[in-house]
Design a protein around this motif. Structure first.
Motif, PDB file in Angstrom:
ATOM      1  N   TYR A  40     -10.621   0.320 -10.118  1.00 50.86           N
ATOM      2  CA  TYR A  40      -9.875   0.537  -8.879  1.00 50.86           C
ATOM      3  C   TYR A  40      -8.496  -0.056  -9.125  1.00 50.86           C
ATOM      4  CZ  TYR A  40      -8.352  -0.359  -4.065  1.00 50.86           C
ATOM      5  OH  TYR A  40      -7.632  -0.428  -2.908  1.00 50.86           O
ATOM      6  N   THR A  41      -7.442   0.747  -8.996  1.00 49.87           N
ATOM      7  CA  THR A  41      -6.091   0.300  -9.346  1.00 49.87           C
ATOM      8  C   THR A  41      -5.085   0.637  -8.245  1.00 49.87           C
ATOM      9  OG1 THR A  41      -5.720   2.352 -10.552  1.00 49.87           O
ATOM     10  CG2 THR A  41      -6.485   0.462 -11.839  1.00 49.87           C
ATOM     11  N   PRO A  42      -5.099  -0.096  -7.135  1.00 49.81           N
ATOM     12  CA  PRO A  42      -4.090   0.154  -6.111  1.00 49.81           C
ATOM     13  C   PRO A  42      -2.694  -0.133  -6.663  1.00 49.81           C
ATOM     14  CG  PRO A  42      -5.215  -1.897  -5.665  1.00 49.81           C
ATOM     15  CD  PRO A  42      -5.927  -1.249  -6.812  1.00 49.81           C
ATOM     16  N   ILE A  43      -1.694   0.524  -6.094  1.00 47.95           N
ATOM     17  CA  ILE A  43      -0.334   0.451  -6.625  1.00 47.95           C
ATOM     18  C   ILE A  43       0.625  -0.086  -5.569  1.00 47.95           C
ATOM     19  CG2 ILE A  43       1.603   1.864  -7.412  1.00 47.95           C
ATOM     20  CD1 ILE A  43      -0.438   3.702  -8.739  1.00 47.95           C
ATOM     21  N   ILE A  44       1.462  -1.032  -5.993  1.00 47.14           N
ATOM     22  CA  ILE A  44       2.572  -1.519  -5.166  1.00 47.14           C
ATOM     23  C   ILE A  44       3.828  -0.865  -5.725  1.00 47.14           C
ATOM     24  CG2 ILE A  44       3.905  -3.509  -4.408  1.00 47.14           C
ATOM     25  CD1 ILE A  44       1.341  -5.199  -4.967  1.00 47.14           C
ATOM     26  N   ASP A  45       4.437  -0.003  -4.943  1.00 52.89           N
ATOM     27  CA  ASP A  45       5.630   0.727  -5.364  1.00 52.89           C
ATOM     28  C   ASP A  45       6.856  -0.001  -4.824  1.00 52.89           C
ATOM     29  OD1 ASP A  45       7.264   2.655  -6.435  1.00 52.89           O
ATOM     30  OD2 ASP A  45       6.901   4.118  -4.848  1.00 52.89           O
ATOM     31  N   PHE A  46       7.830  -0.237  -5.686  1.00 50.22           N
ATOM     32  CA  PHE A  46       9.062  -0.859  -5.213  1.00 50.22           C
ATOM     33  C   PHE A  46      10.260  -0.124  -5.792  1.00 50.22           C
ATOM     34  CE2 PHE A  46       8.089  -3.078  -9.100  1.00 50.22           C
ATOM     35  CZ  PHE A  46       9.303  -3.302  -9.699  1.00 50.22           C
ATOM     36  N   PRO A  47      11.324  -0.027  -5.017  1.00 52.69           N
ATOM     37  CA  PRO A  47      12.515   0.700  -5.457  1.00 52.69           C
ATOM     38  C   PRO A  47      13.538  -0.243  -6.089  1.00 52.69           C
ATOM     39  CG  PRO A  47      12.600   0.327  -3.106  1.00 52.69           C
ATOM     40  CD  PRO A  47      11.335  -0.290  -3.593  1.00 52.69           C
ATOM     41  N   PRO A  48      13.579  -0.363  -7.410  1.00 52.45           N
ATOM     42  CA  PRO A  48      14.564  -1.243  -8.041  1.00 52.45           C
ATOM     43  C   PRO A  48      15.994  -0.794  -7.760  1.00 52.45           C
ATOM     44  CG  PRO A  48      13.028  -0.346  -9.652  1.00 52.45           C
ATOM     45  CD  PRO A  48      12.755   0.332  -8.367  1.00 52.45           C
ATOM     46  N   ARG A  49      16.821  -1.721  -7.365  1.00 45.53           N
ATOM     47  CA  ARG A  49      18.267  -1.530  -7.144  1.00 45.53           C
ATOM     48  C   ARG A  49      18.649  -0.510  -6.078  1.00 45.53           C
ATOM     49  NH1 ARG A  49      20.644  -0.956 -13.133  1.00 45.53           N
ATOM     50  NH2 ARG A  49      19.379  -2.546 -14.096  1.00 45.53           N
ATOM     51  N   GLY A  96      17.514  -0.644  -2.737  1.00 49.00           N
ATOM     52  CA  GLY A  96      17.470  -1.214  -1.397  1.00 49.00           C
ATOM     53  C   GLY A  96      16.455  -0.533  -0.499  1.00 49.00           C
ATOM     54  N   GLY A  97      15.603   0.312  -1.060  1.00 48.36           N
ATOM     55  CA  GLY A  97      14.581   1.008  -0.277  1.00 48.36           C
ATOM     56  C   GLY A  97      13.435   0.087   0.095  1.00 48.36           C
ATOM     57  N   ASN A  98      12.445   0.653   0.721  1.00 53.94           N
ATOM     58  CA  ASN A  98      11.290  -0.122   1.173  1.00 53.94           C
ATOM     59  C   ASN A  98      10.171  -0.131   0.136  1.00 53.94           C
ATOM     60  OD1 ASN A  98      12.472  -0.621   3.686  1.00 53.94           O
ATOM     61  ND2 ASN A  98      11.747   1.340   4.467  1.00 53.94           N
ATOM     62  N   TRP A  99       9.460  -1.256   0.068  1.00 50.14           N
ATOM     63  CA  TRP A  99       8.279  -1.377  -0.763  1.00 50.14           C
ATOM     64  C   TRP A  99       7.146  -0.636  -0.073  1.00 50.14           C
ATOM     65  CZ3 TRP A  99       7.321  -5.529  -4.644  1.00 50.14           C
ATOM     66  CH2 TRP A  99       8.506  -6.080  -5.122  1.00 50.14           C
ATOM     67  N   SER A 100       6.203  -0.131  -0.837  1.00 49.86           N
ATOM     68  CA  SER A 100       5.054   0.528  -0.233  1.00 49.86           C
ATOM     69  C   SER A 100       3.793   0.177  -1.027  1.00 49.86           C
ATOM     70  CB  SER A 100       5.252   2.047  -0.194  1.00 49.86           C
ATOM     71  OG  SER A 100       5.336   2.571  -1.497  1.00 49.86           O
ATOM     72  N   PHE A 101       2.649   0.355  -0.387  1.00 53.17           N
ATOM     73  CA  PHE A 101       1.362   0.052  -1.004  1.00 53.17           C
ATOM     74  C   PHE A 101       0.489   1.288  -0.936  1.00 53.17           C
ATOM     75  CE2 PHE A 101      -3.047  -1.620  -0.605  1.00 53.17           C
ATOM     76  CZ  PHE A 101      -3.140  -2.197  -1.866  1.00 53.17           C
ATOM     77  N   ASN A 102      -0.035   1.711  -2.079  1.00 50.67           N
ATOM     78  CA  ASN A 102      -0.937   2.861  -2.154  1.00 50.67           C
ATOM     79  C   ASN A 102      -2.323   2.348  -2.553  1.00 50.67           C
ATOM     80  OD1 ASN A 102      -2.362   5.180  -2.614  1.00 50.67           O
ATOM     81  ND2 ASN A 102      -0.971   6.003  -4.141  1.00 50.67           N
ATOM     82  N   PRO A 103      -3.252   2.213  -1.587  1.00 54.77           N
ATOM     83  CA  PRO A 103      -4.574   1.671  -1.910  1.00 54.77           C
ATOM     84  C   PRO A 103      -5.527   2.691  -2.523  1.00 54.77           C
ATOM     85  CG  PRO A 103      -4.443   2.139   0.418  1.00 54.77           C
ATOM     86  CD  PRO A 103      -3.082   2.441  -0.163  1.00 54.77           C
ATOM     87  N   TYR A 104      -5.139   3.960  -2.609  1.00 52.03           N
ATOM     88  CA  TYR A 104      -6.044   5.017  -3.066  1.00 52.03           C
ATOM     89  C   TYR A 104      -5.728   5.437  -4.493  1.00 52.03           C
ATOM     90  CZ  TYR A 104      -6.663   5.185   1.930  1.00 52.03           C
ATOM     91  OH  TYR A 104      -6.890   4.839   3.225  1.00 52.03           O
TER      92      TYR A 104
END
Length: 187
Positions: free
Chosen positions: A158-167, A169-177
């Motif tokens: 199971y590998t949920p992903i934390i997405d972040f926008p480098p440089r 200024g966007g929003n971080w998001s979490f994909n649990p699926y």
């Protein structure tokens, strides 16, 4: 579509738990002589797929620490209908806990990739494709089958992903699926 992803994730988790419960009791810890592995991962920390190399760099008793690096190319359709292939580099550190062939695997990684986005050219008011850097942090909880002496290698997680926008200024998001499966050879 979300129902289909939830069902797939549930099926992978049930499969991983069934394998771990079916493992025979192991009475003594074996020292790993096959500390390297080469494998293909689908999903997981690679995002889509990757060819990876991993190495167990520390072992003491039931605990083993592992580092891996991989490479992949993602297909990207451009604005001008041309296709480009952009590189993806998944890196991961995991801890393995188990006595012999069967292990609980937990860890995290950092996956960097290039993608394209549209950029407005102010002089001509045209949109152009611009290559941008992206990254995400995969987390991992799963099952790993690896013999101490080497050979067939398998893992599912199971590998949920934390997405972040480098440089950006966007929003971080979490994909649990998200989940992944790997097959290869340890040596």
């Amino acid at each position: 579509m979300d129902h289909q992803h939830n069902s797939s994730l549930l099926l992978v988790l049930i499969f991983a738990i069934a394998i771990s419960f079916g493992a025979r009791a192991q009475t003594e810890t074996e020292t790993f002589t096959a500390k390297n592995a080469v494998y293909l991962e689908v999903g997981g920390s690679s995002g889509r797929y990757a060819v990876n190399y991993s190495k167990i760099f520390h072992q003491k008793g039931k605990l083993k620490l592992n580092a891996s690096a991989g490479f992949s190319m993602w297909r990207n359709e451009k604005l001008d209908s041309k296709t480009s292939w952009l590189p993806v580099i998944p890196l991961e550190v995991t801890a393995l806990y188990g006595k012999s062939n069967h292990h609980l695997e937990m860890g995290f990684g950092f996956t960097s990739f290039l993608s394209t986005s549209l950029k407005l050219v102010s002089e001509t008011f045209e949109f152009r494709d611009k290559v941008v850097f992206g990254a995400f942090i995969p987390l991992r909880v799963g099952y790993r089958y690896q013999k101490p002496e080497g050979g067939f290698f398998f893992r599912v997680g199971y590998t949920p992903i934390i997405d972040f926008p480098p440089r950006t200024g966007g929003n971080w998001s979490f994909n649990p699926y998200w989940a992944g499966v790997s097959f290869g050879k340890s040596f």
